[in-house]
Design an enzyme around this catalytic site. Structure first.
Site, PDB file in Angstrom:
ATOM      1  N   TYR A 164     -11.706  12.413   4.283  1.00 10.01           N
ATOM      2  CA  TYR A 164     -10.817  11.478   4.989  1.00 10.01           C
ATOM      3  C   TYR A 164     -11.608  10.643   5.999  1.00 10.01           C
ATOM      4  CZ  TYR A 164      -6.622  10.178   7.733  1.00 10.01           C
ATOM      5  OH  TYR A 164      -5.632   9.505   8.397  1.00 10.01           O
ATOM      6  N   LYS A 168     -12.006   6.668   5.937  1.00 11.72           N
ATOM      7  CA  LYS A 168     -11.516   5.850   7.047  1.00 11.72           C
ATOM      8  C   LYS A 168     -12.665   5.079   7.710  1.00 11.72           C
ATOM      9  CE  LYS A 168      -7.081   6.600   6.967  1.00 11.72           C
ATOM     10  NZ  LYS A 168      -6.242   5.569   6.319  1.00 11.72           N
TER      11      LYS A 168
HETATM   12  N1  LIG Z   1       0.218   9.805  11.166  1.00 10.73           N
HETATM   13  C1  LIG Z   1      -0.862   9.698  11.897  1.00 10.73           C
HETATM   14  O1  LIG Z   1      -0.926  10.191  13.051  1.00 10.73           O
HETATM   15  C2  LIG Z   1      -2.054   8.948  11.371  1.00 10.73           C
HETATM   16  C3  LIG Z   1      -3.238   8.976  12.135  1.00 10.73           C
HETATM   17  C4  LIG Z   1      -4.335   8.257  11.675  1.00 10.73           C
HETATM   18  C5  LIG Z   1      -4.250   7.539  10.500  1.00 10.73           C
HETATM   19  N2  LIG Z   1      -3.091   7.551   9.760  1.00 10.73           N
HETATM   20  C6  LIG Z   1      -3.060   6.766   8.522  1.00 10.73           C
HETATM   21  O2  LIG Z   1      -1.870   5.986   8.485  1.00 10.73           O
HETATM   22  C7  LIG Z   1      -1.440   5.874   7.116  1.00 10.73           C
HETATM   23  C8  LIG Z   1      -0.003   6.366   6.983  1.00 10.73           C
HETATM   24  O3  LIG Z   1       0.057   7.730   7.313  1.00 10.73           O
HETATM   25  P1  LIG Z   1       1.434   8.508   7.466  1.00 10.73           P
HETATM   26  O4  LIG Z   1       1.195   9.535   8.507  1.00 10.73           O
HETATM   27  O5  LIG Z   1       2.542   7.547   7.611  1.00 10.73           O
HETATM   28  O6  LIG Z   1       1.514   9.253   6.049  1.00 10.73           O
HETATM   29  P2  LIG Z   1       2.743   9.555   5.077  1.00 10.73           P
HETATM   30  O7  LIG Z   1       2.317  10.666   4.187  1.00 10.73           O
HETATM   31  O8  LIG Z   1       4.011   9.740   5.857  1.00 10.73           O
HETATM   32  O9  LIG Z   1       2.874   8.200   4.232  1.00 10.73           O
HETATM   33  C9  LIG Z   1       1.895   7.822   3.321  1.00 10.73           C
HETATM   34  C10 LIG Z   1       2.587   7.217   2.124  1.00 10.73           C
HETATM   35  O10 LIG Z   1       1.582   6.783   1.198  1.00 10.73           O
HETATM   36  C11 LIG Z   1       2.071   7.035  -0.107  1.00 10.73           C
HETATM   37  N3  LIG Z   1       0.979   7.135  -1.068  1.00 10.73           N
HETATM   38  C12 LIG Z   1       0.123   8.176  -1.234  1.00 10.73           C
HETATM   39  N4  LIG Z   1      -0.725   7.914  -2.241  1.00 10.73           N
HETATM   40  C13 LIG Z   1      -0.394   6.690  -2.729  1.00 10.73           C
HETATM   41  C14 LIG Z   1      -0.923   5.880  -3.757  1.00 10.73           C
HETATM   42  N5  LIG Z   1      -1.949   6.297  -4.510  1.00 10.73           N
HETATM   43  N6  LIG Z   1      -0.366   4.672  -3.986  1.00 10.73           N
HETATM   44  C15 LIG Z   1       0.691   4.240  -3.236  1.00 10.73           C
HETATM   45  N7  LIG Z   1       1.233   4.984  -2.253  1.00 10.73           N
HETATM   46  C16 LIG Z   1       0.695   6.188  -1.990  1.00 10.73           C
HETATM   47  C17 LIG Z   1       2.827   8.344   0.024  1.00 10.73           C
HETATM   48  O11 LIG Z   1       3.744   8.529  -1.052  1.00 10.73           O
HETATM   49  C18 LIG Z   1       3.483   8.206   1.387  1.00 10.73           C
HETATM   50  O12 LIG Z   1       4.800   7.724   1.269  1.00 10.73           O
HETATM   51  C19 LIG Z   1      -2.439   6.651   6.278  1.00 10.73           C
HETATM   52  O13 LIG Z   1      -3.437   5.783   5.790  1.00 10.73           O
HETATM   53  C20 LIG Z   1      -3.028   7.613   7.278  1.00 10.73           C
HETATM   54  O14 LIG Z   1      -4.307   8.047   6.885  1.00 10.73           O
HETATM   55  C21 LIG Z   1      -1.998   8.241  10.173  1.00 10.73           C
END
Ligand SMILES: NC(=O)c1ccc[n+]([C@@H]2O[C@H](COP(=O)([O-])OP(=O)(O)OC[C@H]3O[C@@H](n4cnc5c(N)ncnc54)[C@H](O)[C@@H]3O)[C@@H](O)[C@H]2O)c1
Length: 339
Positions: A164, A168
């Site tokens: 990851y 990133k």
């Molecule tokens: N939540 C946090 O605190 C946090 C922190 C740092 C980075 N992020 C990043 O923010 C983004 C969103 O994270 P989140 O926490 O909302 O996650 P989440 O799991 O709630 O949402 C991610 C969505 O991406 C979809 N997805 C997965 N693989 C896919 C694919 N191959 N094609 C299309 N859609 C796909 C999933 O079905 C899901 O609905 C991610 O890139 C994550 O790495 C989140």
């Protein structure tokens, strides 16, 4: 009047978590949105086509314009078709927000090849697939465009997330390339956000077990309407997508609760120069003296942004009114700023 009236957007991973909030706000601001989501499990397995459709329906029910796309961002041809879907449905594409992501956390010595590949595939290859086809369209149109990618604090060395963190970190490099290579085509901008929000991603980490033990609820259930609400990221995305942000290109932002941060660009902080090639003995003697202080305080790890923000002394904040405050590192020039 929304500030994105007449714009067309794709939000990958727009069915849940941070992406859902982004899709809803872009639509509320007037953009027509392709809500892309495979409906995968957190680990990337499985599919649920209702996830993207639900958000598209929610937008339509609220009077907005949206269509669902349930393809995987890992599929190069499907990514091309997704951009084409936006063009066919809305006449063009203005805004690409790549949010889709999965987790397969493991220490490096335990990480299986498929765990590495799966995470790199969705985050980094997905970013390439989507921005490649968006860039082809932006270059043809020469009327600008916006690319906003989600990176993460984990890029700076989260110990249990080698796949990851690498993905990133790769997204940061790719975003800077997009910023430097596409701006000439009508003013395309590319920026990355290091977001935060209690989504199912956060439900999966050890801290969540404590939350359940204390409250009987998962962090994502407790987050709604609080600083931990993943919807708090969306306003920064909508701002960067707007015409107001036409000159903001190649930056890394943090979005942590109600904090919006601007990260510094990597820069040289100390230099040793000789009039000959350094010998190892010379470096052993001189380098710790010259760089030693930095060796001690620079952690090769998560920069701990939330902790850093919380550690800002009260007296260093500038009150800018209406419940808002501003802080700047003393290392940064202040310029001619007045509130
Ligand atoms: N939540 C946090 O605190 C946090 C922190 C740092 C980075 N992020 C990043 O923010 C983004 C969103 O994270 P989140 O926490 O909302 O996650 P989440 O799991 O709630 O949402 C991610 C969505 O991406 C979809 N997805 C997965 N693989 C896919 C694919 N191959 N094609 C299309 N859609 C796909 C999933 O079905 C899901 O609905 C991610 O890139 C994550 O790495 C989140």
């Amino acid at each position: 009047m929304g500030m994105l009236d007449g714009k067309s957007a794709i939000v990958t991973g727009g069915g849940r978590g941070i992406g859902r909030g982004v899709a809803l706000l872009l639509a509320q601001e007037g953009a027509s949105v392709v809500v892309n989501d495979l409906g995968a499990a957190l680990t990337g397995e499985g599919e649920d086509t209702s996830v993207a459709q639900q958000v598209a329906d929610e937008i339509t029910a609220a009077g907005g314009t949206a269509i669902a796309n349930t393809d995987s961002v890992t599929d190069y041809e499907a990514a091309e078709a997704m951009v084409q879907q936006a063009v066919d449905s809305f006449g063009k594409l203005d805004i690409l927000v790549h949010v889709a992501g999965i987790l397969r956390d493991r220490m490096i010595f335990n990480m299986a090849e498929e765990e590495w590949d799966a995470v790199i595939d969705v985050h980094l290859k997905g970013a390439y697939n989507m921005s490649k086809w968006a860039a082809v369209h932006f270059r043809e149109r020469r009327e600008g465009g916006r690319i906003i990618n989600m990176s993460s604090n984990s890029a700076f060395g989260a110990p249990g997330q080698p796949n990851y963190a690498a993905a990133k970190g790769g997204i940061i490099g790719l975003t800077l390339v997009l910023a430097n290579s596409l701006n000439r085509y009508g003013g395309v901008t590319a920026n990355a956000i290091l977001p935060s929000g209690s989504t199912r991603m956060i439900d999966s980490i050890p801290r969540a077990v404590e939350a359940v033990a204390d409250t009987g609820k998962l962090p994502s259930e407790l987050a709604v309407g609080t600083e931990r609400d993943p919807d708090n990221v969306a306003p920064l995305v909508a701002f960067l997508a707007s015409e107001e942000a036409a000159d903001i290109n190649g930056h890394l932002f943090g979005s942590f609760g109600y904090n919006m941060t601007l990260m510094s660009q990597p820069k040289v902080i100390k230099t040793l120069r000789a009039n000959h090639r350094w010998s190892v003995d010379e470096l052993i003697e001189v380098a710790p003296k010259a760089f030693g202080e930095r060796f001690e305080i620079e952690q090769v790890n998560d920069p701990g942004v939330t902790a850093a923000i919380n550690a800002i002394p009260d007296g260093e904040w500038i009150d800018i009114g209406d419940g808002k405050r501003f802080w700047s590192s003393k290392l940064e020039p202040w310029g001619e700023r007045s509130w």
